[in-house]
Design a protein around this motif. Structure first.
Motif, PDB file in Angstrom:
ATOM      1  N   LEU A 150       0.916  -1.244  -0.095  1.00 34.87           N
ATOM      2  CA  LEU A 150       0.074  -0.081  -0.019  1.00 34.87           C
ATOM      3  C   LEU A 150       0.724   1.306   0.079  1.00 34.87           C
ATOM      4  CD1 LEU A 150      -3.039  -0.741   2.058  1.00 34.87           C
ATOM      5  CD2 LEU A 150      -2.866  -0.968  -0.237  1.00 34.87           C
ATOM      6  N   ALA A 151       2.033   1.125  -0.176  1.00 32.81           N
ATOM      7  CA  ALA A 151       2.876   2.455  -0.301  1.00 32.81           C
ATOM      8  C   ALA A 151       2.453   3.426  -1.203  1.00 32.81           C
ATOM      9  CB  ALA A 151       4.341   2.224  -0.324  1.00 32.81           C
ATOM     10  N   PHE A 152       2.057   2.639  -2.669  1.00 32.93           N
ATOM     11  CA  PHE A 152       1.859   3.571  -3.820  1.00 32.93           C
ATOM     12  C   PHE A 152       0.491   4.239  -3.456  1.00 32.93           C
ATOM     13  CE2 PHE A 152       4.712   1.817  -7.355  1.00 32.93           C
ATOM     14  CZ  PHE A 152       5.710   2.362  -6.461  1.00 32.93           C
ATOM     15  N   PRO A 153      -0.590   3.195  -3.133  1.00 38.51           N
ATOM     16  CA  PRO A 153      -1.991   4.021  -2.529  1.00 38.51           C
ATOM     17  C   PRO A 153      -1.752   5.077  -1.430  1.00 38.51           C
ATOM     18  CG  PRO A 153      -2.210   1.631  -2.862  1.00 38.51           C
ATOM     19  CD  PRO A 153      -0.453   1.939  -2.890  1.00 38.51           C
ATOM     20  N   ILE A 154      -1.143   4.848  -0.608  1.00 39.24           N
ATOM     21  CA  ILE A 154      -0.849   5.922   0.469  1.00 39.24           C
ATOM     22  C   ILE A 154      -0.412   7.166  -0.215  1.00 39.24           C
ATOM     23  CG2 ILE A 154       0.131   6.477   2.570  1.00 39.24           C
ATOM     24  CD1 ILE A 154       0.150   3.600   3.463  1.00 39.24           C
ATOM     25  N   ALA A 155       0.805   7.067  -0.935  1.00 37.92           N
ATOM     26  CA  ALA A 155       1.208   8.200  -1.752  1.00 37.92           C
ATOM     27  C   ALA A 155       0.309   8.772  -2.565  1.00 37.92           C
ATOM     28  CB  ALA A 155       2.329   7.854  -2.557  1.00 37.92           C
ATOM     29  N   LEU A 156      -0.744   7.877  -3.243  1.00 32.32           N
ATOM     30  CA  LEU A 156      -1.554   8.837  -4.171  1.00 32.32           C
ATOM     31  C   LEU A 156      -2.547   9.458  -3.040  1.00 32.32           C
ATOM     32  CD1 LEU A 156      -3.004   9.188  -6.765  1.00 32.32           C
ATOM     33  CD2 LEU A 156      -4.405   6.955  -6.333  1.00 32.32           C
ATOM     34  N   GLY A 157      -2.862   9.042  -2.080  1.00 32.99           N
ATOM     35  CA  GLY A 157      -3.749   9.738  -1.242  1.00 32.99           C
ATOM     36  C   GLY A 157      -3.018  11.075  -0.908  1.00 32.99           C
ATOM     37  N   VAL A 158      -1.760  11.097  -0.388  1.00 31.70           N
ATOM     38  CA  VAL A 158      -1.287  12.165   0.071  1.00 31.70           C
ATOM     39  C   VAL A 158      -1.005  13.215  -1.022  1.00 31.70           C
ATOM     40  CG1 VAL A 158       0.950  13.231   0.862  1.00 31.70           C
ATOM     41  CG2 VAL A 158       0.431  11.022   1.816  1.00 31.70           C
ATOM     42  N   ALA A 159      -0.714  12.598  -2.337  1.00 33.44           N
ATOM     43  CA  ALA A 159      -0.587  13.527  -3.415  1.00 33.44           C
ATOM     44  C   ALA A 159      -1.807  14.296  -4.044  1.00 33.44           C
ATOM     45  CB  ALA A 159      -0.028  12.820  -4.660  1.00 33.44           C
ATOM     46  N   LEU A 160      -2.990  13.490  -3.600  1.00 34.31           N
ATOM     47  CA  LEU A 160      -4.216  14.045  -3.887  1.00 34.31           C
ATOM     48  C   LEU A 160      -4.585  15.336  -3.003  1.00 34.31           C
ATOM     49  CD1 LEU A 160      -6.456  10.875  -4.971  1.00 34.31           C
ATOM     50  CD2 LEU A 160      -5.512  12.643  -6.511  1.00 34.31           C
ATOM     51  N   ALA A 161      -4.214  14.979  -1.689  1.00 28.90           N
ATOM     52  CA  ALA A 161      -4.553  16.019  -0.573  1.00 28.90           C
ATOM     53  C   ALA A 161      -3.640  17.189  -0.701  1.00 28.90           C
ATOM     54  CB  ALA A 161      -4.487  15.284   0.704  1.00 28.90           C
ATOM     55  N   GLN A 162      -2.226  16.925  -1.433  1.00 23.39           N
ATOM     56  CA  GLN A 162      -1.707  18.185  -1.219  1.00 23.39           C
ATOM     57  C   GLN A 162      -0.928  18.287  -2.848  1.00 23.39           C
ATOM     58  OE1 GLN A 162       1.154  18.648   2.131  1.00 23.39           O
ATOM     59  NE2 GLN A 162      -0.473  18.526   3.631  1.00 23.39           N
ATOM     60  N   PRO A 163      -1.648  18.690  -3.567  1.00 20.22           N
ATOM     61  CA  PRO A 163      -1.209  18.833  -5.139  1.00 20.22           C
ATOM     62  C   PRO A 163       0.045  19.861  -5.249  1.00 20.22           C
ATOM     63  CG  PRO A 163      -3.496  19.977  -4.934  1.00 20.22           C
ATOM     64  CD  PRO A 163      -3.214  19.225  -3.503  1.00 20.22           C
ATOM     65  N   ARG A 164       0.323  20.509  -4.592  1.00 14.59           N
ATOM     66  CA  ARG A 164       1.479  21.281  -4.588  1.00 14.59           C
ATOM     67  C   ARG A 164       2.670  20.833  -3.894  1.00 14.59           C
ATOM     68  NH1 ARG A 164      -2.366  25.446  -4.423  1.00 14.59           N
ATOM     69  NH2 ARG A 164      -2.287  25.636  -2.047  1.00 14.59           N
ATOM     70  N   ARG A 165       2.612  19.708  -3.338  1.00 14.85           N
ATOM     71  CA  ARG A 165       3.692  19.060  -2.411  1.00 14.85           C
ATOM     72  C   ARG A 165       4.096  18.056  -3.346  1.00 14.85           C
ATOM     73  NH1 ARG A 165       5.454  19.106   2.620  1.00 14.85           N
ATOM     74  NH2 ARG A 165       3.613  19.864   3.444  1.00 14.85           N
ATOM     75  N   ARG A 166       5.319  17.797  -3.840  1.00 11.60           N
ATOM     76  CA  ARG A 166       5.881  16.662  -4.424  1.00 11.60           C
ATOM     77  C   ARG A 166       5.933  15.395  -3.604  1.00 11.60           C
ATOM     78  NH1 ARG A 166       6.389  16.082  -9.886  1.00 11.60           N
ATOM     79  NH2 ARG A 166       6.713  18.465 -10.096  1.00 11.60           N
ATOM     80  N   VAL A 167       5.371  14.466  -3.950  1.00 15.44           N
ATOM     81  CA  VAL A 167       5.293  13.208  -3.164  1.00 15.44           C
ATOM     82  C   VAL A 167       6.174  12.078  -3.839  1.00 15.44           C
ATOM     83  CG1 VAL A 167       3.521  11.231  -2.128  1.00 15.44           C
ATOM     84  CG2 VAL A 167       2.971  13.681  -2.529  1.00 15.44           C
ATOM     85  N   VAL A 168       6.866  11.165  -3.176  1.00 14.35           N
ATOM     86  CA  VAL A 168       7.473   9.864  -3.791  1.00 14.35           C
ATOM     87  C   VAL A 168       7.029   8.927  -3.040  1.00 14.35           C
ATOM     88  CG1 VAL A 168       9.845   9.265  -4.152  1.00 14.35           C
ATOM     89  CG2 VAL A 168       9.557  11.677  -4.304  1.00 14.35           C
ATOM     90  N   ALA A 169       7.139   7.748  -3.351  1.00 15.54           N
ATOM     91  CA  ALA A 169       6.887   6.576  -2.837  1.00 15.54           C
ATOM     92  C   ALA A 169       7.801   5.694  -3.280  1.00 15.54           C
ATOM     93  CB  ALA A 169       5.317   6.109  -3.001  1.00 15.54           C
ATOM     94  N   ILE A 170       8.350   4.681  -2.469  1.00 14.86           N
ATOM     95  CA  ILE A 170       9.556   3.697  -2.764  1.00 14.86           C
ATOM     96  C   ILE A 170       8.763   2.452  -2.212  1.00 14.86           C
ATOM     97  CG2 ILE A 170      11.914   3.041  -2.479  1.00 14.86           C
ATOM     98  CD1 ILE A 170      12.146   5.568  -0.930  1.00 14.86           C
ATOM     99  N   GLU A 171       8.935   1.465  -3.323  1.00 17.16           N
ATOM    100  CA  GLU A 171       8.100   0.154  -3.001  1.00 17.16           C
ATOM    101  C   GLU A 171       9.154  -0.854  -3.488  1.00 17.16           C
ATOM    102  OE1 GLU A 171       6.402  -1.178  -1.088  1.00 17.16           O
ATOM    103  OE2 GLU A 171       4.442  -1.007  -1.788  1.00 17.16           O
ATOM    104  N   GLY A 172       8.945  -2.176  -3.061  1.00 16.31           N
ATOM    105  CA  GLY A 172       9.683  -3.205  -3.367  1.00 16.31           C
ATOM    106  C   GLY A 172       8.949  -4.398  -4.646  1.00 16.31           C
ATOM    107  N   ASP A 173       9.513  -4.973  -5.126  1.00 21.54           N
ATOM    108  CA  ASP A 173       8.793  -5.650  -6.332  1.00 21.54           C
ATOM    109  C   ASP A 173       7.619  -6.612  -5.721  1.00 21.54           C
ATOM    110  OD1 ASP A 173      11.375  -7.072  -5.447  1.00 21.54           O
ATOM    111  OD2 ASP A 173      11.107  -8.586  -6.610  1.00 21.54           O
ATOM    112  N   GLY A 174       7.911  -7.501  -4.533  1.00 17.80           N
ATOM    113  CA  GLY A 174       7.029  -8.332  -4.082  1.00 17.80           C
ATOM    114  C   GLY A 174       5.766  -7.518  -3.542  1.00 17.80           C
ATOM    115  N   SER A 175       6.126  -6.453  -2.926  1.00 13.67           N
ATOM    116  CA  SER A 175       4.867  -5.451  -2.611  1.00 13.67           C
ATOM    117  C   SER A 175       4.136  -5.049  -3.774  1.00 13.67           C
ATOM    118  CB  SER A 175       5.458  -4.423  -1.768  1.00 13.67           C
ATOM    119  OG  SER A 175       6.072  -4.731  -0.627  1.00 13.67           O
ATOM    120  N   LEU A 176       4.756  -4.702  -4.808  1.00 14.47           N
ATOM    121  CA  LEU A 176       3.950  -4.185  -5.814  1.00 14.47           C
ATOM    122  C   LEU A 176       3.275  -4.931  -6.394  1.00 14.47           C
ATOM    123  CD1 LEU A 176       3.344  -1.577  -7.592  1.00 14.47           C
ATOM    124  CD2 LEU A 176       5.379  -1.942  -9.085  1.00 14.47           C
ATOM    125  N   LEU A 177       3.836  -6.299  -6.772  1.00 15.14           N
ATOM    126  CA  LEU A 177       3.031  -7.398  -7.199  1.00 15.14           C
ATOM    127  C   LEU A 177       1.769  -7.821  -6.467  1.00 15.14           C
ATOM    128  CD1 LEU A 177       6.292  -9.745  -8.063  1.00 15.14           C
ATOM    129  CD2 LEU A 177       4.541  -8.972  -9.783  1.00 15.14           C
TER     130      LEU A 177
END
Lengths: 172, 203
Positions: free
Chosen positions: B64-91
């Motif tokens: 859920l790192a990418f979904p959490i980051a999407l939520g932060v990015a939607l909430a704060q569109p002027r802030r740059r948001v970076v998410a770091i995820e592993g291959d197993g997690s993304l799969l």
């Protein structure tokens, strides 16, 4: 009398819930349509309910209040994310669950998974209210949401067929 | 049983290092960018590379790192948001790539650390070991700006572009099997509170 989904739209706006993520359900369709028709909201579908929980938890930390709409069977996929993210991080995750599996269900799997919903919510200590009466809808939904935010705790609102009057043929 | 065929762009990657890539990311952050670290070694290296109040350390909720980051990015569109995820997690949560593509947040950058294994549980191979290409998958989901970083210099260049772009970018790197260099604090409510103060949503 106001339609149930119009009351919920009103309650969401009153509590500044602007982000709505969902996995659709027939019963939820009029609510989703009403939300989509109102420019106040950002609303979109996701691939899985768990993903929606992640998005809404992130948005809350970023200052944007959100809610997840789902069906009973989708809720059943959330045990891990509730126990590892929403509850321990003290995030007021708001959930509306359309209740399948009871009061006229024809699908055995839905009937079975429905029975896991309240025990899971109870075991995690998540405040839960079932919305079954129009005259209590506004008060219950509004107070559940405001308490969740004030106490930084997740909450679930279950939409009973008693409220939504889904006809059996519409449940497909 | 095949092992990691050279894919897509036909350039054989050198194996990069997760801690090094994470430290290089942090050294570029100058405007209070939010960083969301996925479960396990991804998080451990984010922690070890330098704690910042704008970092969110995810302790469970694998995938859920990418979904959490999407939520932060939607909430704060002027802030740059970076998410770091592993291959197993993304799969585990590939559908989120399609959601992110559909939302197309201008301020979101996705990093994938692909060591082709569930490293923290005993290095069992993931599907990427057998050829699943996470960049191709991301492109197929609609994230057109998805790239393999085949070397450190390429990673730096892709990162520079991503962090100034008005479209979401995904940068993936094939990494070595070095263990994470730290271990995050285990207090979820403290992590959340600290992150919110870092984002200015709590005083």
């Amino acid at each position: 009398m106001s339609r149930w989904y119009d009351v919920i739209v009103d309650v969401l706006k009153r509590n500044q819930i602007r982000l709505v993520t969902y996995v659709p359900d027939k019963v939820l369709t009029p609510l989703i349509k009403a939300i989509e028709a109102d420019g106040y909201f950002t609303v979109f579908a996701v691939a899985r309910e768990e993903e929606a929980v992640g998005i809404v938890c992130g948005s809350w930390m970023g200052g944007l209040r959100g809610i997840v709409l789902m069906q009973t069977s989708g809720f059943a996929t959330l045990g891990n994310v509730l126990a590892s993210l929403a509850v321990p991080y003290q995030i007021p995750l708001l959930m509306i669950v359309s209740e399948r599996g009871t009061l006229g269900e024809f699908n055995q799997g839905q009937a079975l998974v429905c029975r896991t919903m309240r025990p899971l919510l109870t075991s995690l200590g998540i405040e839960t209210h079932t919305l079954s009466r129009s005259d209590e809808l506004d008060f219950t939904a509004d107070r559940t949401i405001s308490q969740a935010i004030a106490t930084q705790a997740p909450a679930a609102l279950i939409l009973s067929p008693l409220l939504t009057h889904a006809k059996r043929q519409e449940l497909q | 049983m095949s092992t990691r065929p050279s894919q897509g762009e036909a350039v054989q990657s050198q194996l990069l290092n997760r801690f090094d890539l994470t430290a290089r990311l942090l050294s570029r952050l100058t405007r209070d960018e939010a960083v969301i670290g996925g479960i396990g070694n991804t998080n451990f290296d984010l922690w070890a590379a330098g704690r910042r109040p704008q970092n969110f350390y995810m302790l469970g909720s694998m995938g859920l790192a990418f979904p959490i980051a999407l939520g932060v990015a939607l909430a704060q569109p002027r802030r740059r948001v970076v998410a770091i995820e592993g291959d197993g997690s993304l799969l585990m949560q590939l559908g989120c790539l399609a959601t992110i593509a559909e939302r197309c947040p201008a301020n979101l950058t996705l990093l994938v650390m692909d060591n082709a294994s569930y490293q923290i549980t005993g290095s069992q191979p993931t599907a990427t070991h057998y050829g699943a290409d996470l960049v191709a998958i991301a492109k197929g989901c609609g994230l057109a700006d998805s790239f393999w970083a085949h070397a450190t210099e390429a990673y730096e260049g892709l990162l520079e572009t991503a962090l100034s772009s008005d479209r979401p970018h995904l940068i993936a790197a094939r990494i070595d099997k070095s263990p994470g260099q730290g271990s995050t604090d285990r207090d979820p409510s403290w992590i959340r509170d600290s992150f919110m103060r870092g984002l200015g949503t709590r005083q």
